[in-house]
Design an enzyme around this catalytic site. Structure first.
Site, short mmCIF file in Angstrom:
data_model
loop_
_atom_site.label_atom_id
_atom_site.label_comp_id
_atom_site.label_asym_id
_atom_site.label_seq_id
_atom_site.Cartn_x
_atom_site.Cartn_y
_atom_site.Cartn_z
N GLU A 170 0.82 -1.21 0.00
CA GLU A 170 0.00 0.00 0.00
C GLU A 170 0.85 1.26 0.00
O GLU A 170 0.78 2.11 0.89
CB GLU A 170 -0.97 -0.03 1.18
N GLU A 218 -5.78 -7.84 -0.88
CA GLU A 218 -6.53 -7.74 0.38
C GLU A 218 -7.99 -7.41 0.06
O GLU A 218 -8.26 -6.53 -0.75
CB GLU A 218 -5.97 -6.65 1.30
#
Length: 471
Positions: free
Chosen positions: A175, A363
């Site tokens: 991320e 995710e």
């Protein structure tokens, strides 16, 4: 097989975790301190000087000492892929040493061997959010300092040389766009004084360069490796059809596109020029930086998807990762996160239109406060139908995207097993298919229990998704 449930013969169904969430053993076998070890609660609440007893991540669910038991459960559920990370500070405890910690390296040898026993493919994040050695943050100011690129590359070279025959899929960072929202937690930048927008983007640039150099390094060691860098999807709809809201959504989506454009195209996108000028941002970018970024691009797109957001011209928020506005057409979970399964199909189509690269959802999931109950067979379990519904809905939308003609080759839920939440430091948020008796006050037996979703996901995987469509 029902054609409507076809995911592709080699689709990688699985789940995910990360070292700092579930390994525990924060000071065992030579491991050094990581950023997460001094952030006991939310990153917004700041750090402590030293590790403190209220930091549940220090012990967590002790995967480090129980990995064989847990991987056996992963094998039973049938994961085709398991995503986790290597704890940087297990390999280089301070981060700037010249020689690695052999005990740390041996742990991951054992971990990958155990996954291979169950035919589970590892997808490895080289360093997850908050896993930078704390020493690199305190002495060098993390990725705000260009020197940290070299320390990162020494670590990358060490682990890739060690595990190149065991790991095919690598992720350079987790991320990466979170650096703008959580500069210390993500990139090790001191927050003693307010971190300026200039500092955040310069650190992001250093991470872009580090990622590109890591790709170059990995490809030299193993030309067949597949490499990406994850981002958290923050796709925005306009709040209304008002032209100003539509334009605001375009601008806010570019906040996300900026990070992927650089890694796919190897250069800064034109639309950031005006933004940098208006914010008085002047980045230090060398000719070598430009060359290394242009020549070393990601092989596939990897991203976290939890929800979408909405944009309004009346409430601008280009720097916000998650939308502060609510979509009036979407439900939300216990934590206020809105749920938008169709949005995942939208995002996949959007990214495919823009990049035409294979995609992996690294995710996706939801959490709730859960309790053990006794099932009809006498075993303890958790009735987590909400998780079954959410994962099912999102997988069906991935299936639609595949039928749209998009190359989606893998999906890992967040998460495989309950562990300490990273952004809140709590055990109240339960994410996994496996319940762990580790409680908010640090008590618990650490015993593992299969939730109702365990057997459900097992059936989904063994039927290659066909079970999703059974009446």
């Amino acid at each position: 097989m029902n054609k409507d449930s076809y995911f592709g013969e080699n689709f990688l169904f699985g789940s995910a975790a990360a070292a700092y969430h579930f390994e525990g053993a924060y000071d065992q076998d030579g491991k050094g301190l990581a950023i997460s070890d001094v952030v006991p609660a939310s990153p917004a609440e700041g750090r402590t000087d030293e590790p403190t007893a209220d930091n549940l991540k220090l012990k967590s669910i002790d995967f480090y000492n129980r990995y064989k038991e847990d991987i056996a459960l992963f094998g039973e559920i049938g994961f085709k892929v398991f995503r986790t990370s290597i704890a940087w500070s297990r390999i280089f405890p301070k981060g700037d040493e010249t020689e690695p910690n052999e005990e740390g390296l041996q742990f991951y040898d054992n971990l990958f061997d155990e996954l291979e026993k169950y035919n589970i493919v590892p997808l490895i994040t080289l360093t997850h959010t908050s896993e930078m050695p704390l020493h690199l943050a305190e002495k060098y100011n993390g990725f705000a300092n260009r020197k940290v690129i070299d320390f990162y590359l020494r670590y990358v070279k060490t682990v890739v040389e060690r595990y190149s025959d065991k790991v095919k899929y690598w992720l350079t960072f987790n991320e990466i766009n979170a650096v703008l929202a959580m500069p210390f937690y993500q990139a090790g930048i001191s927050e003693v004084n307010e971190v300026t927008v200039q500092e955040k983007y310069q650190a992001a640039h250093h991470m872009f360069v580090a990622s590109a150099k890591a790709i170059e390094c990995i490809k030299k060691i193993n030309p067949t490796a597949k490499i990406s860098c994850t981002f958290v999807s923050t796709f925005r709809y306009p709040l209304t059809p008002k032209p100003e809201d539509v334009w605001e959504a375009v601008k806010q989506n570019r906040y996300q596109d900026f990070f992927t454009d650089i890694q796919v195209n190897g250069e800064y996108p034109w639309y950031m020029d005006r933004y940098f000028k208006e914010k008085n941002i002047t980045l230090t970018i060398t000719e070598e930086d430009k060359k290394i970024m242009k020549e070393n691009k990601v092989d596939f797109l990897a991203f976290s998807y939890y929800n979408t957001g909405v944009a309004s011209a009346e409430k601008k928020g280009m720097e916000d990762i998650f939308s502060k506005l609510k979509n009036p057409y979407l439900p939300q979970n216990d934590w206020g996160w809105q749920i938008d399964a169709v949005g995942l199909r939208t995002v996949l189509n959007y990214l495919w239109d823009r990049y035409k690269l294979p995609m992996f959802i690294t995710e996706n999931g939801s959490s709730a406060i859960e309790e053990l109950i006794e099932a009809k067979d006498g075993n303890m379990t958790v009735n987590d139908d909400y998780r079954i519904d959410l994962v099912s809905d999102h997988l069906k939308q991935i299936n639609e995207a595949i039928k749209d003609g998009i190359n989606v080759f893998g999906y890992t839920t967040w998460s495989a097993i309950d562990f300490v939440s990273g952004t809140t430091g709590t055990m109240l948020k339960r994410w996994g298919f496996i319940y762990v008796d580790y409680q908010q006050d640090g008590s618990g037996s650490l015993k593992r229990y299969k939730k109702r979703s365990f057997d459900w996901y097992k059936k989904v995987i063994e039927t290659n998704g066909e079970y999703l469509f059974e009446k």
